[in-house]
Motif scaffolding. Structure first.
Motif, PDB file in Angstrom:
ATOM      1  N   ARG A  40       0.859  -1.173   0.000  1.00  0.00           N
ATOM      2  CA  ARG A  40       0.000   0.000   0.000  1.00  0.00           C
ATOM      3  C   ARG A  40       0.904   1.235   0.000  1.00  0.00           C
ATOM      4  O   ARG A  40       2.071   1.162   0.326  1.00  0.00           O
ATOM      5  CB  ARG A  40      -0.872   0.019   1.249  1.00  0.00           C
ATOM      6  CG  ARG A  40      -1.705  -1.225   1.410  1.00  0.00           C
ATOM      7  CD  ARG A  40      -2.205  -1.317   2.849  1.00  0.00           C
ATOM      8  NE  ARG A  40      -2.790  -2.618   3.105  1.00  0.00           N
ATOM      9  CZ  ARG A  40      -2.921  -3.137   4.326  1.00  0.00           C
ATOM     10  NH1 ARG A  40      -2.493  -2.485   5.373  1.00  0.00           N
ATOM     11  NH2 ARG A  40      -3.464  -4.315   4.480  1.00  0.00           N
ATOM     12  N   TYR A  70       2.090   3.790   1.944  1.00  0.00           N
ATOM     13  CA  TYR A  70       2.054   4.102   3.375  1.00  0.00           C
ATOM     14  C   TYR A  70       2.039   5.611   3.571  1.00  0.00           C
ATOM     15  O   TYR A  70       2.977   6.308   3.168  1.00  0.00           O
ATOM     16  CB  TYR A  70       3.260   3.481   4.088  1.00  0.00           C
ATOM     17  CG  TYR A  70       3.364   1.974   3.884  1.00  0.00           C
ATOM     18  CD1 TYR A  70       2.233   1.164   3.982  1.00  0.00           C
ATOM     19  CD2 TYR A  70       4.582   1.380   3.613  1.00  0.00           C
ATOM     20  CE1 TYR A  70       2.333  -0.211   3.789  1.00  0.00           C
ATOM     21  CE2 TYR A  70       4.682   0.013   3.436  1.00  0.00           C
ATOM     22  CZ  TYR A  70       3.556  -0.776   3.515  1.00  0.00           C
ATOM     23  OH  TYR A  70       3.661  -2.119   3.323  1.00  0.00           O
ATOM     24  N   VAL A 127       2.745   8.098   5.718  1.00  0.00           N
ATOM     25  CA  VAL A 127       3.463   8.343   6.973  1.00  0.00           C
ATOM     26  C   VAL A 127       4.108   9.721   6.997  1.00  0.00           C
ATOM     27  O   VAL A 127       4.907  10.022   7.871  1.00  0.00           O
ATOM     28  CB  VAL A 127       4.550   7.259   7.205  1.00  0.00           C
ATOM     29  CG1 VAL A 127       3.911   5.911   7.472  1.00  0.00           C
ATOM     30  CG2 VAL A 127       5.486   7.177   6.016  1.00  0.00           C
ATOM     31  N   ALA A 183       5.744  11.129  10.347  1.00  0.00           N
ATOM     32  CA  ALA A 183       7.203  11.246  10.327  1.00  0.00           C
ATOM     33  C   ALA A 183       7.632  12.654  10.710  1.00  0.00           C
ATOM     34  O   ALA A 183       8.588  12.841  11.476  1.00  0.00           O
ATOM     35  CB  ALA A 183       7.731  10.878   8.953  1.00  0.00           C
ATOM     36  N   ALA A 185       9.800  13.727  13.905  1.00  0.00           N
ATOM     37  CA  ALA A 185      11.046  14.458  13.642  1.00  0.00           C
ATOM     38  C   ALA A 185      11.101  15.738  14.449  1.00  0.00           C
ATOM     39  O   ALA A 185      12.147  16.098  15.010  1.00  0.00           O
ATOM     40  CB  ALA A 185      11.156  14.758  12.159  1.00  0.00           C
ATOM     41  N   SER A 197       7.299   2.746  -0.370  1.00  0.00           N
ATOM     42  CA  SER A 197       6.471   1.781   0.360  1.00  0.00           C
ATOM     43  C   SER A 197       6.698   0.370  -0.182  1.00  0.00           C
ATOM     44  O   SER A 197       6.713  -0.610   0.585  1.00  0.00           O
ATOM     45  CB  SER A 197       4.988   2.140   0.215  1.00  0.00           C
ATOM     46  OG  SER A 197       4.725   3.391   0.797  1.00  0.00           O
ATOM     47  N   GLY A 220       6.491  -2.702   7.400  1.00  0.00           N
ATOM     48  CA  GLY A 220       6.937  -1.874   6.288  1.00  0.00           C
ATOM     49  C   GLY A 220       6.643  -0.408   6.532  1.00  0.00           C
ATOM     50  O   GLY A 220       7.477   0.469   6.286  1.00  0.00           O
ATOM     51  N   GLU A 221       5.451  -0.148   7.046  1.00  0.00           N
ATOM     52  CA  GLU A 221       5.085   1.238   7.334  1.00  0.00           C
ATOM     53  C   GLU A 221       5.991   1.818   8.418  1.00  0.00           C
ATOM     54  O   GLU A 221       6.443   2.963   8.355  1.00  0.00           O
ATOM     55  CB  GLU A 221       3.621   1.266   7.791  1.00  0.00           C
ATOM     56  CG  GLU A 221       3.068   2.664   7.956  1.00  0.00           C
ATOM     57  CD  GLU A 221       1.572   2.643   8.223  1.00  0.00           C
ATOM     58  OE1 GLU A 221       0.994   1.536   8.330  1.00  0.00           O
ATOM     59  OE2 GLU A 221       0.975   3.719   8.317  1.00  0.00           O
ATOM     60  N   LEU A 256       9.416   2.536   6.893  1.00  0.00           N
ATOM     61  CA  LEU A 256       9.414   3.735   6.062  1.00  0.00           C
ATOM     62  C   LEU A 256       9.323   4.991   6.933  1.00  0.00           C
ATOM     63  O   LEU A 256      10.027   5.979   6.697  1.00  0.00           O
ATOM     64  CB  LEU A 256       8.236   3.687   5.078  1.00  0.00           C
ATOM     65  CG  LEU A 256       8.087   4.929   4.196  1.00  0.00           C
ATOM     66  CD1 LEU A 256       9.349   5.166   3.354  1.00  0.00           C
ATOM     67  CD2 LEU A 256       6.875   4.775   3.266  1.00  0.00           C
ATOM     68  N   GLN A 257       8.486   4.944   7.933  1.00  0.00           N
ATOM     69  CA  GLN A 257       8.349   6.126   8.785  1.00  0.00           C
ATOM     70  C   GLN A 257       9.662   6.455   9.481  1.00  0.00           C
ATOM     71  O   GLN A 257      10.069   7.606   9.557  1.00  0.00           O
ATOM     72  CB  GLN A 257       7.252   5.902   9.828  1.00  0.00           C
ATOM     73  CG  GLN A 257       7.166   7.085  10.812  1.00  0.00           C
ATOM     74  CD  GLN A 257       6.060   6.909  11.825  1.00  0.00           C
ATOM     75  OE1 GLN A 257       4.907   6.731  11.433  1.00  0.00           O
ATOM     76  NE2 GLN A 257       6.418   6.952  13.102  1.00  0.00           N
ATOM     77  N   GLU A 258      10.334   5.424   9.976  1.00  0.00           N
ATOM     78  CA  GLU A 258      11.598   5.668  10.670  1.00  0.00           C
ATOM     79  C   GLU A 258      12.619   6.297   9.733  1.00  0.00           C
ATOM     80  O   GLU A 258      13.357   7.221  10.112  1.00  0.00           O
ATOM     81  CB  GLU A 258      12.138   4.345  11.237  1.00  0.00           C
ATOM     82  CG  GLU A 258      13.355   4.479  12.120  1.00  0.00           C
ATOM     83  CD  GLU A 258      13.086   5.296  13.375  1.00  0.00           C
ATOM     84  OE1 GLU A 258      11.930   5.280  13.850  1.00  0.00           O
ATOM     85  OE2 GLU A 258      14.012   5.965  13.865  1.00  0.00           O
ATOM     86  N   LEU A 277      11.941   8.067   7.084  1.00  0.00           N
ATOM     87  CA  LEU A 277      11.511   9.436   6.772  1.00  0.00           C
ATOM     88  C   LEU A 277      11.772  10.383   7.946  1.00  0.00           C
ATOM     89  O   LEU A 277      12.087  11.563   7.743  1.00  0.00           O
ATOM     90  CB  LEU A 277      10.019   9.445   6.414  1.00  0.00           C
ATOM     91  CG  LEU A 277       9.682   8.812   5.054  1.00  0.00           C
ATOM     92  CD1 LEU A 277       8.168   8.768   4.829  1.00  0.00           C
ATOM     93  CD2 LEU A 277      10.350   9.572   3.908  1.00  0.00           C
ATOM     94  N   VAL A 278      11.639   9.893   9.162  1.00  0.00           N
ATOM     95  CA  VAL A 278      11.942  10.723  10.325  1.00  0.00           C
ATOM     96  C   VAL A 278      13.405  11.141  10.288  1.00  0.00           C
ATOM     97  O   VAL A 278      13.758  12.311  10.506  1.00  0.00           O
ATOM     98  CB  VAL A 278      11.632   9.957  11.633  1.00  0.00           C
ATOM     99  CG1 VAL A 278      12.256  10.663  12.834  1.00  0.00           C
ATOM    100  CG2 VAL A 278      10.140   9.816  11.835  1.00  0.00           C
ATOM    101  N   ALA A 332      13.852  13.686   7.666  1.00  0.00           N
ATOM    102  CA  ALA A 332      13.284  14.983   8.031  1.00  0.00           C
ATOM    103  C   ALA A 332      14.191  15.733   8.995  1.00  0.00           C
ATOM    104  O   ALA A 332      14.378  16.954   8.880  1.00  0.00           O
ATOM    105  CB  ALA A 332      11.904  14.777   8.661  1.00  0.00           C
TER     106      ALA A 332
END
Lengths: 390, 167
Positions: free
Chosen positions: A16, A18, A20, A24, A28, B19, B32-33, B36-38, B40-41, B44
């Motif tokens: 999918r 995601y 986020v 995120a 951050a 993703s 997976g989500e 990806l979030q980690e 992206l954090v 950022a």
């Protein structure tokens, strides 16, 4: 593209999208803010942590957690209204006996609840001003009267027994026996054993004199009646003037003998070695018999101005092996650390006299760190704790 | 916020591709989500200093996927549900092979799995894969061989394509 790559793409197609992005960014921002305040917050947390850990430990050493529950945390200076020890009734067990000034003071017994009573006025000789004893259980007090005769008083009753021209030397740790020696004697002293269950002398024994240049003294008695003798290389026990400054240097070693109650048979014998910088000074309660059969041996340090409490060892009574060592802070002068006293449970109390605020400090078992457990107002000349005799 | 200027646009444009990599690396949507979030954090936080965000995010995802800490965290994630046994009459052969591959990938180590994704999904060279994973080229080669060998053992039906991949 091979088959495996195609399969990977097919599987990837199940993914999918995601969403986020917002989360995120939120995380951050939070982490960035934490990094900004970390240089300020971390030192504060560190300080708080240290304070939080250290302060409670520090407070744990305060008198409120006094492990010697029987010792009042504050002992008021006696005054003219302090009553004499009543002879017609029991008063209760004592915490200590002391004289509130160096000379010409009445001796005072302090009960566990802080109540004080004056004992008989000390005799005229210096030894009378110093000499007294308190049994390990606080029940019996031994002190000279105005004539110099030893009074043995049961504080939990009305029994008073007089032993002319004697002074207390040692109590057995369980309070079964009291050993007396003459006020003046030549080494070795004849020893009179008092059975405290009847308050009567049950035997007097004399030991053979040691060879020239050596002094032998009686240092302790066990609840079994066995006696502890110490032979050291010279006599700084020199009677009769016990107030004189002892000879310097102090003997570094001594021979310990434990004999049967009659003093005829040596059961154990070993060499007592003083820790570096100290010596063994007999006999004033330098050896305390502990309830578990071990011995607490106190050593003395010689200074230019006199002597003061030195280190102490808990030793095996049968072999002399050192089991625990107490380090005592060095005395800064004659009015810094005045002395020390061992207790039948193995604790060592350092008596620190500073200016006009003398204190009794309990030495930590593990690191020798003193903690104040009681403050004696008004100063004192002598201070005798349970199980000790001078 | 100015320091994150362009971040949302980047994620909107590349989130599908990222993703997919995240899903391939973990085999699980939740993991997976999370992966990806980690990544992206981290991107950022360094947004103003990152010159190639996509390369940065991919590198973080791959390295995170094979890190020991990541593996520990994955233990706490709910296990991947068992796929249906065999295939129904309406299931194509390709779907069955997908399932077999997914099941086999589950049994690989995270590093072996990451190597296969890099080499056969992203078509990265050995050199690129080594750089992304932070290891040597020799490691990538050996891990690839071991992973394919393991796939053949776990799913003999995929044997032909795995041999083909080696060539």
């Amino acid at each position: 593209m091979n088959e495996l790559s195609k399969l990977f793409r097919d599987i990837a197609g199940q993914a999918r999208g995601y969403d986020v992005s917002a989360s995120a960014l939120r995380v951050a921002r939070r982490r960035r803010n934490l990094r900004r305040i970390a240089p300020i917050v971390l030192p504060l947390l560190l300080v708080a942590l240290i304070a939080g850990v250290w302060l409670p430990l520090h407070r744990a050493e305060a008198p409120s957690t006094n492990p010697l529950f029987w010792l009042p945390s504050r002992i008021a200076a006696p005054d003219a209204s302090t009553p004499d020890l009543p002879t017609d009734r029991a008063v209760g067990v004592a915490a200590l006996v002391y004289t509130p000034c160096p000379q010409d003071c009445w001796r005072v017994v302090v009960l566990r609840d802080g109540t004080q009573y004056r004992l008989a006025s000390p005799g005229s000789q210096p030894v009378h001003r110093l000499s007294a004893g308190l049994s390990p259980d606080g029940r019996w007090v031994a002190y000279p009267d105005a004539k110099g005769d030893l009074m043995l008083r049961d504080l939990t009753g009305r029994t008073v027994v007089t032993f002319p021209d004697m002074r207390p030397r040692a109590w057995s740790p369980g309070g079964r026996y009291l050993a007396l020696v003459p006020v003046n004697y030549r080494s070795p002293p004849p020893v009179t054993i008092v059975d405290l269950t009847t308050a009567a002398a049950i035997r007097t024994l004399s030991m053979q004199a040691p060879k020239a240049g050596y002094a032998m003294d009686m240092a302790g008695i066990l609840d079994s009646g066995e006696l502890i003798w110490v032979t050291s290389e010279f006599a700084n026990i020199a009677p009769p003037d016990l107030t004189s400054v002892p000879q310097i240097p102090l003997p570094k070693s001594a021979q310990v003998q434990i004999t049967d109650p009659g003093g005829r048979q040596v059961l154990h014998q070993w060499a007592l070695q003083a820790p570096a910088g100290s010596g063994y000074m007999a006999p004033t309660s330098a050896i305390i018999s502990m309830l578990d059969g071990r011995l607490l041996v106190r050593f003395t340090v010689a200074y230019a101005w006199g002597t003061a409490a030195g280190p102490a060892d808990i030793v095996d009574a049968t072999t002399g092996a050192v089991l625990t060592h107490y380090a005592v802070p060095a005395a800064a002068g004659p009015f810094d650390i005045w002395g020390a006293a061992g207790l039948a449970d193995g604790r060592l109390l350092v008596v620190r006299a500073r200016a006009k605020q003398p204190q009794v400090a309990l030495l930590e078992h593990t690191n020798g760190k003193p903690q104040t457990i009681s403050e004696v107002e008004g100063g004192y000349g002598t201070l005798i704790l349970p199980g000790n005799a001078y | 916020m100015e320091t994150f200027a362009g971040f949302n646009e980047f994620v909107a444009a590349r989130s599908v591709a990222l993703s997919r990599v995240a899903y391939l690396l973990t085999g699980d949507h939740a993991a997976g989500e999370d992966l990806l979030q980690e990544a992206l954090v981290k991107a950022a936080i360094r947004w103003s200093k990152v010159s190639n965000p996509e390369a940065f995010v991919r590198k973080v995802m791959y390295r995170q996927a094979v890190s020991i800490w990541r593996r520990r965290r994955r233990i706490q994630v709910d296990p991947v549900p068992e796929p249906p046994e065999g295939g129904g009459p309406d299931v194509s052969e390709n779907v069955i092979r997908q399932l077999l591959l997914e099941l086999a990938l589950e049994r690989l180590t995270p590093r072996q799995r990451a190597v296969l994704v890099l080499r056969f999904y992203e078509d990265r060279s050995v050199t690129e894969a080594a750089e992304l994973l932070g290891c040597s080229e020799g490691t990538v080669k050996s891990q690839t061989n071991h992973a394919l060998q393991r796939l053949r053992e776990l799913a003999p039906e995929l044997g032909d394509m795995s041999r083909e991949a080696i060539r």
